[in-house]
Write a protein that holds these residues in place. Sequence first.
Motif, mmCIF file in Angstrom:
data_model
loop_
_atom_site.group_PDB
_atom_site.id
_atom_site.type_symbol
_atom_site.label_atom_id
_atom_site.label_comp_id
_atom_site.label_asym_id
_atom_site.label_seq_id
_atom_site.Cartn_x
_atom_site.Cartn_y
_atom_site.Cartn_z
ATOM 1 N N GLY A 1 0.827 -1.206 0.000
ATOM 2 C CA GLY A 1 0.000 0.000 0.000
ATOM 3 C C GLY A 1 0.855 1.247 0.000
ATOM 4 O O GLY A 1 0.533 2.235 -0.672
ATOM 5 N N PHE A 2 1.943 1.217 0.766
ATOM 6 C CA PHE A 2 2.895 2.329 0.775
ATOM 7 C C PHE A 2 3.416 2.593 -0.636
ATOM 8 O O PHE A 2 3.436 3.736 -1.102
ATOM 9 C CB PHE A 2 4.051 1.986 1.724
ATOM 10 C CG PHE A 2 5.201 2.956 1.693
ATOM 11 C CD1 PHE A 2 5.209 4.079 2.493
ATOM 12 C CD2 PHE A 2 6.287 2.734 0.849
ATOM 13 C CE1 PHE A 2 6.272 4.981 2.460
ATOM 14 C CE2 PHE A 2 7.355 3.624 0.811
ATOM 15 C CZ PHE A 2 7.344 4.742 1.616
ATOM 16 N N LEU A 3 3.827 1.528 -1.324
ATOM 17 C CA LEU A 3 4.341 1.678 -2.686
ATOM 18 C C LEU A 3 3.258 2.192 -3.627
ATOM 19 O O LEU A 3 3.512 3.068 -4.468
ATOM 20 C CB LEU A 3 4.878 0.334 -3.185
ATOM 21 C CG LEU A 3 5.392 0.288 -4.625
ATOM 22 C CD1 LEU A 3 6.535 1.273 -4.834
ATOM 23 C CD2 LEU A 3 5.836 -1.126 -4.994
ATOM 24 N N LEU A 4 2.038 1.675 -3.472
ATOM 25 C CA LEU A 4 0.933 2.107 -4.331
ATOM 26 C C LEU A 4 0.699 3.611 -4.201
ATOM 27 O O LEU A 4 0.634 4.334 -5.210
ATOM 28 C CB LEU A 4 -0.337 1.337 -3.966
ATOM 29 C CG LEU A 4 -1.626 1.828 -4.630
ATOM 30 C CD1 LEU A 4 -1.553 1.664 -6.141
ATOM 31 C CD2 LEU A 4 -2.841 1.076 -4.062
ATOM 32 N N PHE A 5 0.560 4.084 -2.966
ATOM 33 C CA PHE A 5 0.261 5.513 -2.781
ATOM 34 C C PHE A 5 1.480 6.393 -3.064
ATOM 35 O O PHE A 5 1.323 7.574 -3.375
ATOM 36 C CB PHE A 5 -0.294 5.756 -1.384
ATOM 37 C CG PHE A 5 -1.722 5.331 -1.257
ATOM 38 C CD1 PHE A 5 -2.745 6.105 -1.771
ATOM 39 C CD2 PHE A 5 -2.047 4.119 -0.651
ATOM 40 C CE1 PHE A 5 -4.069 5.698 -1.684
ATOM 41 C CE2 PHE A 5 -3.372 3.707 -0.553
ATOM 42 C CZ PHE A 5 -4.384 4.495 -1.073
ATOM 43 N N ASP A 6 2.682 5.812 -2.990
ATOM 44 C CA ASP A 6 3.878 6.543 -3.401
ATOM 45 C C ASP A 6 3.841 6.811 -4.902
ATOM 46 O O ASP A 6 4.364 7.823 -5.378
ATOM 47 C CB ASP A 6 5.129 5.737 -3.033
ATOM 48 C CG ASP A 6 6.406 6.563 -3.157
ATOM 49 O OD1 ASP A 6 6.333 7.806 -3.043
ATOM 50 O OD2 ASP A 6 7.482 5.966 -3.371
ATOM 51 N N THR B 1 17.717 -3.425 2.498
ATOM 52 C CA THR B 1 17.688 -2.225 3.322
ATOM 53 C C THR B 1 16.445 -1.389 3.022
ATOM 54 O O THR B 1 16.178 -0.413 3.714
ATOM 55 C CB THR B 1 18.944 -1.364 3.095
ATOM 56 O OG1 THR B 1 18.969 -0.885 1.737
ATOM 57 C CG2 THR B 1 20.215 -2.169 3.359
ATOM 58 N N ASN B 2 15.690 -1.771 2.004
ATOM 59 C CA ASN B 2 14.453 -1.079 1.645
ATOM 60 C C ASN B 2 13.270 -1.804 2.279
ATOM 61 O O ASN B 2 13.221 -3.033 2.269
ATOM 62 C CB ASN B 2 14.314 -1.046 0.117
ATOM 63 C CG ASN B 2 13.124 -0.242 -0.347
ATOM 64 O OD1 ASN B 2 11.985 -0.642 -0.145
ATOM 65 N ND2 ASN B 2 13.376 0.886 -0.982
ATOM 66 N N GLY B 3 12.346 -1.051 2.823
ATOM 67 C CA GLY B 3 11.233 -1.644 3.546
ATOM 68 C C GLY B 3 10.389 -2.598 2.727
ATOM 69 O O GLY B 3 9.874 -3.588 3.258
ATOM 70 N N ILE B 4 10.223 -2.331 1.438
ATOM 71 C CA ILE B 4 9.389 -3.191 0.601
ATOM 72 C C ILE B 4 10.000 -4.585 0.495
ATOM 73 O O ILE B 4 9.336 -5.605 0.729
ATOM 74 C CB ILE B 4 9.201 -2.563 -0.791
ATOM 75 C CG1 ILE B 4 8.419 -1.256 -0.667
ATOM 76 C CG2 ILE B 4 8.485 -3.528 -1.731
ATOM 77 C CD1 ILE B 4 8.464 -0.389 -1.884
ATOM 78 N N GLU B 5 11.292 -4.648 0.172
ATOM 79 C CA GLU B 5 11.967 -5.935 0.077
ATOM 80 C C GLU B 5 12.128 -6.581 1.455
ATOM 81 O O GLU B 5 11.952 -7.792 1.613
ATOM 82 C CB GLU B 5 13.339 -5.771 -0.571
ATOM 83 C CG GLU B 5 13.302 -5.505 -2.059
ATOM 84 C CD GLU B 5 13.173 -4.027 -2.383
ATOM 85 O OE1 GLU B 5 12.758 -3.249 -1.503
ATOM 86 O OE2 GLU B 5 13.510 -3.645 -3.533
ATOM 87 N N ALA B 6 12.447 -5.750 2.470
ATOM 88 C CA ALA B 6 12.641 -6.285 3.814
ATOM 89 C C ALA B 6 11.369 -6.939 4.338
ATOM 90 O O ALA B 6 11.425 -7.974 5.016
ATOM 91 C CB ALA B 6 13.090 -5.173 4.761
#
Length: 256
Positions: free
Chosen positions: A88-93, A202-207
């Motif tokens: 959702g973070f990535l979507l709204f980004d 180190t990126n939240g999406i991958e982490a």
Amino acid sequence: MTVAAPALAELREVCQPQAKLASRNGEHWAGRLYMRAVSLRVTRQLVRTSVSPNTLTWVMVVCGVGAGGALLIPGLPGAVLAVVLMQGFLLFDCVDGEVARWKKQFSMAGVYVDRLGAYLADAALMIGAGVRAARGGSELWVSVGLAAALGVVLLKASTDLVDVARARSGMAPADEESTQPRSQGIATARRLASVFKIHRVTNGIEASLVLLAAAVVDAVVGHTDPTQVTVAAITVITWGMVVAHLASILSSSRLR
């Protein structure tokens, strides 16, 4: 009166400029792979409303910070929810910028909150991971998560501070050519990192995805050792990247 939704082709031309999508540093790989296709359809509906890009940016922030909070929920449900919220973070980004381009509503406040959200989301996820790892083990894991959070904040700050330094020196933002290290050794190390993609944790999406995999193994083995190993590995990689990134910046033309 209902406002008609714009055609996807027209929307794509305005909202997803190729210069941005092609930029190595300007677009997350998941955006290019699948999220831009999803976001355009969400944007198509949102541009018919009065919602502002800044409001969407704040939704992005809530999703990102919420992902860290989700990891406080024990077991697989918390890890799955963290992944969903990071998506959702990535979507709204993606969506906030697309709506801004279509409506021509740009603001420095929006840029500021967008960057702040990136800091908060990744840091919150690492802190949540540390608390998760501490369950059934030592409270020391909370400190390990905090160390990872500090590392990801320093990684982002070291990049943003280049723009600050250049702006205060009256220079334009650095282009991609200037990011190339002048040291052959550092350039080789950077190419190797690019091949193995290890820096992506180190990126939240991958982490969040890695932590979900660890949670699955936790469920199979019946304890949190896999999550603890994962959090420790992310922390070590993060701090290795902090040192490497600083060396890369100082050996490039970005500050010259």
